[in-house]
Motif scaffolding. Structure first.
Motif, PDB file in Angstrom:
ATOM      1  N   GLU A  95       0.846  -1.184   0.000  1.00 37.43           N
ATOM      2  CA  GLU A  95       0.000   0.000   0.000  1.00 37.43           C
ATOM      3  C   GLU A  95       0.884   1.237   0.000  1.00 37.43           C
ATOM      4  O   GLU A  95       2.090   1.140   0.180  1.00 37.43           O
ATOM      5  CB  GLU A  95      -0.851   0.026   1.269  1.00 37.43           C
ATOM      6  N   GLY A 136       0.038   4.979  10.089  1.00 37.98           N
ATOM      7  CA  GLY A 136      -0.970   3.954  10.322  1.00 37.98           C
ATOM      8  C   GLY A 136      -1.182   3.010   9.141  1.00 37.98           C
ATOM      9  O   GLY A 136      -2.097   2.192   9.143  1.00 37.98           O
ATOM     10  N   PHE A 194       3.160  -4.605   8.325  1.00 34.80           N
ATOM     11  CA  PHE A 194       2.509  -4.139   9.545  1.00 34.80           C
ATOM     12  C   PHE A 194       2.201  -5.377  10.369  1.00 34.80           C
ATOM     13  O   PHE A 194       2.483  -6.504   9.952  1.00 34.80           O
ATOM     14  CB  PHE A 194       1.268  -3.308   9.219  1.00 34.80           C
ATOM     15  N   GLN A 223      -0.409  -7.564  13.029  1.00 34.95           N
ATOM     16  CA  GLN A 223      -1.768  -7.760  13.547  1.00 34.95           C
ATOM     17  C   GLN A 223      -1.770  -8.711  14.729  1.00 34.95           C
ATOM     18  O   GLN A 223      -0.936  -9.609  14.832  1.00 34.95           O
ATOM     19  CB  GLN A 223      -2.664  -8.371  12.461  1.00 34.95           C
ATOM     20  N   LYS A 238     -13.867   5.338   0.670  1.00 30.20           N
ATOM     21  CA  LYS A 238     -13.265   6.384   1.496  1.00 30.20           C
ATOM     22  C   LYS A 238     -13.339   7.731   0.775  1.00 30.20           C
ATOM     23  O   LYS A 238     -12.781   8.719   1.234  1.00 30.20           O
ATOM     24  CB  LYS A 238     -11.812   6.016   1.824  1.00 30.20           C
ATOM     25  N   THR A 263      -9.661   2.756  11.426  1.00 30.00           N
ATOM     26  CA  THR A 263     -10.107   1.451  11.914  1.00 30.00           C
ATOM     27  C   THR A 263      -8.963   0.758  12.648  1.00 30.00           C
ATOM     28  O   THR A 263      -7.937   0.451  12.070  1.00 30.00           O
ATOM     29  CB  THR A 263     -10.609   0.568  10.757  1.00 30.00           C
ATOM     30  N   VAL A 264      -9.192   0.530  13.924  1.00 26.58           N
ATOM     31  CA  VAL A 264      -8.153  -0.055  14.766  1.00 26.58           C
ATOM     32  C   VAL A 264      -8.290  -1.578  14.786  1.00 26.58           C
ATOM     33  O   VAL A 264      -7.312  -2.307  14.806  1.00 26.58           O
ATOM     34  CB  VAL A 264      -8.278   0.549  16.186  1.00 26.58           C
ATOM     35  N   CYS A 265      -9.536  -2.035  14.767  1.00 21.59           N
ATOM     36  CA  CYS A 265      -9.806  -3.472  14.868  1.00 21.59           C
ATOM     37  C   CYS A 265     -11.065  -3.774  14.065  1.00 21.59           C
ATOM     38  O   CYS A 265     -12.048  -3.054  14.163  1.00 21.59           O
ATOM     39  CB  CYS A 265     -10.008  -3.820  16.350  1.00 21.59           C
ATOM     40  N   ALA A 266     -11.003  -4.812  13.240  1.00 18.66           N
ATOM     41  CA  ALA A 266     -12.144  -5.144  12.387  1.00 18.66           C
ATOM     42  C   ALA A 266     -12.459  -6.630  12.504  1.00 18.66           C
ATOM     43  O   ALA A 266     -11.554  -7.460  12.559  1.00 18.66           O
ATOM     44  CB  ALA A 266     -11.819  -4.797  10.931  1.00 18.66           C
ATOM     45  N   ALA A 326      -9.339  -8.845  13.758  1.00 17.93           N
ATOM     46  CA  ALA A 326      -7.904  -8.571  13.703  1.00 17.93           C
ATOM     47  C   ALA A 326      -7.693  -7.102  14.019  1.00 17.93           C
ATOM     48  O   ALA A 326      -8.452  -6.246  13.565  1.00 17.93           O
ATOM     49  CB  ALA A 326      -7.347  -8.893  12.324  1.00 17.93           C
ATOM     50  N   LEU A 327      -6.693  -6.832  14.825  1.00 15.96           N
ATOM     51  CA  LEU A 327      -6.364  -5.432  15.117  1.00 15.96           C
ATOM     52  C   LEU A 327      -4.983  -5.109  14.558  1.00 15.96           C
ATOM     53  O   LEU A 327      -4.131  -5.974  14.427  1.00 15.96           O
ATOM     54  CB  LEU A 327      -6.423  -5.155  16.619  1.00 15.96           C
ATOM     55  N   GLY A 328      -4.783  -3.851  14.220  1.00 13.82           N
ATOM     56  CA  GLY A 328      -3.482  -3.390  13.735  1.00 13.82           C
ATOM     57  C   GLY A 328      -2.666  -2.880  14.911  1.00 13.82           C
ATOM     58  O   GLY A 328      -3.048  -1.900  15.544  1.00 13.82           O
ATOM     59  N   ARG A 366      -1.508   0.778  14.686  1.00 13.84           N
ATOM     60  CA  ARG A 366      -2.568   1.777  14.913  1.00 13.84           C
ATOM     61  C   ARG A 366      -2.935   1.871  16.391  1.00 13.84           C
ATOM     62  O   ARG A 366      -3.178   2.946  16.913  1.00 13.84           O
ATOM     63  CB  ARG A 366      -3.806   1.436  14.075  1.00 13.84           C
TER      64      ARG A 366
END
Ligand code: ATP
Ligand code: MG
Length: 441
Positions: A128, A133, A138, A140, A223, A293-296, A318-320, A323
């Protein structure tokens, strides 16, 4: 001409764009978060699963879906070297872990004796545009529950995430919730959704037009602020749900209500793939811009079949990590850097054997000791060593001077309380006075 014989400095090599070193003292935040997660997962009886970073590309194409940002443009994929038959495998560095966990569960028949609660932590890779963030490597933390169909495990997962926020002092997140119902309900909604977007085709951006027939639900997830109105006026999937789906949703909400977990219903919260169903949720913040979005998470009852397993319900999140930590920092949450209990001042190299033996005895019983070591300039003066001792944050200096050693002793000097109090301790019984270094720290 005088020839320069000094070795030429080689060109500096840098890390790959979007892939970061995690350095001290920042790494202490990571360790602390990871330790909290391990403890919390144990309290909820979730067990650790570790899957490989590399998987067959086909796993993610099937498990994430062809019409997604990840598979369309973000994966690090390559063709491996050919084996002796000239066959080369298409491999991908995992962009997420749900597909891998499901593959591992199927491959190892983990559901043979009932449902499983699993968690993982680790690096993920997506090509990306790097920004705050959003990185190319990254990390998770994820939890996946397989084999249970009721809303109580959806609730358990949300309670677990909420407990984590509480444990680490994260306050600036709010929970958004939606239900995607089941395939037949989504099919009805889809027809009307496409009709709505076709009516307002002039307001769609290029990506939305491209997805209009392949994945219209994903348009709701845009977005692009210019599409806000057309998305907000779109038919709501929630209005298409039948009694069973609604019952699942109410079951979840009732548990959250009883536990004082606040949430808002966001009808535009979607996942664009057919194996996602019923519950979807996100923990979001306004403090990280468009990386909010911190956790999805959500249900994916049909994914196991998609990956070749025997049908079984599943739900996860899953959370980042980046972030979450960024948000903690943004909130001003202080970080406690782990200082050693003691710093060993060793004025003379001949004292090293005795000094290191004593340090080992202290470390064996749990004392954290930083040892002074020589640089290219040597060990340095007594004064210089004390400066280092102070800078280390240690509560005590252990002085292994020649006089002390000759008496079979070491001097223990307090560095923190300003008193400069010093006592001598016998080298032979280090384990016996070890605790005096810890209790005063
Ligand atoms: P976004 O909409 O922000 O791109 P996503 O929907 O692609 O997120 P998921 O695949 O649901 O994200 O991954 C779960 C979490 O992982 C995200 O909520 C986020 O916290 C984190 N995450 C995803 N992509 C990245 C990234 N490139 N860098 C850092 N964290 C990320
Ligand atoms: Mg993304």
């Amino acid at each position: 001409m005088v020839e320069n014989t000094a070795p030429r400095k080689a060109e500096k090599l840098l890390a790959v764009k979007g892939m970061n070193d995690i350095l001290p003292p920042e790494s202490a935040r990571w360790e602390s978060l990871e330790a909290t997660v391990r403890e919390l997962m144990a309290r909820y009886a979730y067990r650790n699963i570790r899957t490989p970073i590399l998987e067959h590309t086909a796993l993610f194409v099937r498990g994430i879906g062809e019409v997604t940002d990840i598979v369309e443009k973000e994966m690090y994929s390559f063709e491996d070297r050919a084996d002796k038959h000239g066959q080369a495998e298409h491999l991908t560095m995992r962009p997420e872990s749900t597909a891998s966990v499901v593959r591992a569960v199927i491959e190892n028949n983990l559901l043979y004796d009932g449902g499983k609660r699993l968690y993982y932590m680790g690096p993920m890779f997506r090509r990306e545009k790097p920004q705050r963030g959003r990185y190319r490597q990254f990390h998770q933390i994820g939890a996946e529950v397989l084999g249970f169909a009721g809303p109580e495990v959806d609730a358990e997962l949300i309670l677990l995430a909420s407990a984590l926020w509480k444990a680490i002092g994260l306050t600036d997140v709010r929970l958004e919730l939606n239900s995607l119902g089941q395939a037949a309900e989504r099919a009805q909604h889809r027809t009307q959704l496409i009709a709505h977007f076709e009516k307002h085709a002039d307001k769609l951006d290029e990506e939305a037009r491209r997805r209009l027939h392949s994945n219209p639900l994903r348009i709701l997830d845009t977005k692009n602020p210019a599409m806000k109105d057309v998305v907000e006026s779109a038919p709501r999937l929630l209005d298409f749900l039948g009694a069973e789906s609604l019952a699942h949703f109410s079951g979840l909400k009732a548990i959250l209500d009883a536990n004082g977990i606040a949430y808002t219903i966001n009808p535009r919260l979607v996942r664009g793939l057919d194996y996602y169903n019923l519950t979807v949720f996100e923990f979001v913040t306004d403090r990280l811009g468009s990386q909010g979005t911190v956790c999805a998470g959500g249900r994916y009852d049909d994914l196991i079949v998609q990956i070749g397993g025997k049908a079984a319900p599943a739900v996860g999140w899953a959370l980042g990590i980046e972030r979450v930590l960024e948000l903690l920092k943004e909130q001003g949450t202080p970080m406690s850097a782990p200082a050693p209990d003691a710093y060993a001042v060793i004025p003379d190299a001949t004292s090293m054997p005795v000094a290191l033996r004593t340090l080992q005895q202290l470390r064996d019983v749990g004392v954290r000791v930083q040892m002074h070591a020589s640089t290219a300039e040597g060990l340095g003066s007594f004064k210089a060593q004390f400066k280092k001792a102070d800078a280390s944050g240690a509560a005590f200096a252990l002085v292994f001077g020649a006089d002390e050693l000759a008496r079979g002793e070491v001097t223990v000097k307090s560095l923190r309380d300003g008193s400069g109090v010093q006592v001598t301790q016998p080298l032979a019984q280090a384990a016996q006075w070890a605790s005096s270094l810890q209790s005063n720290a």
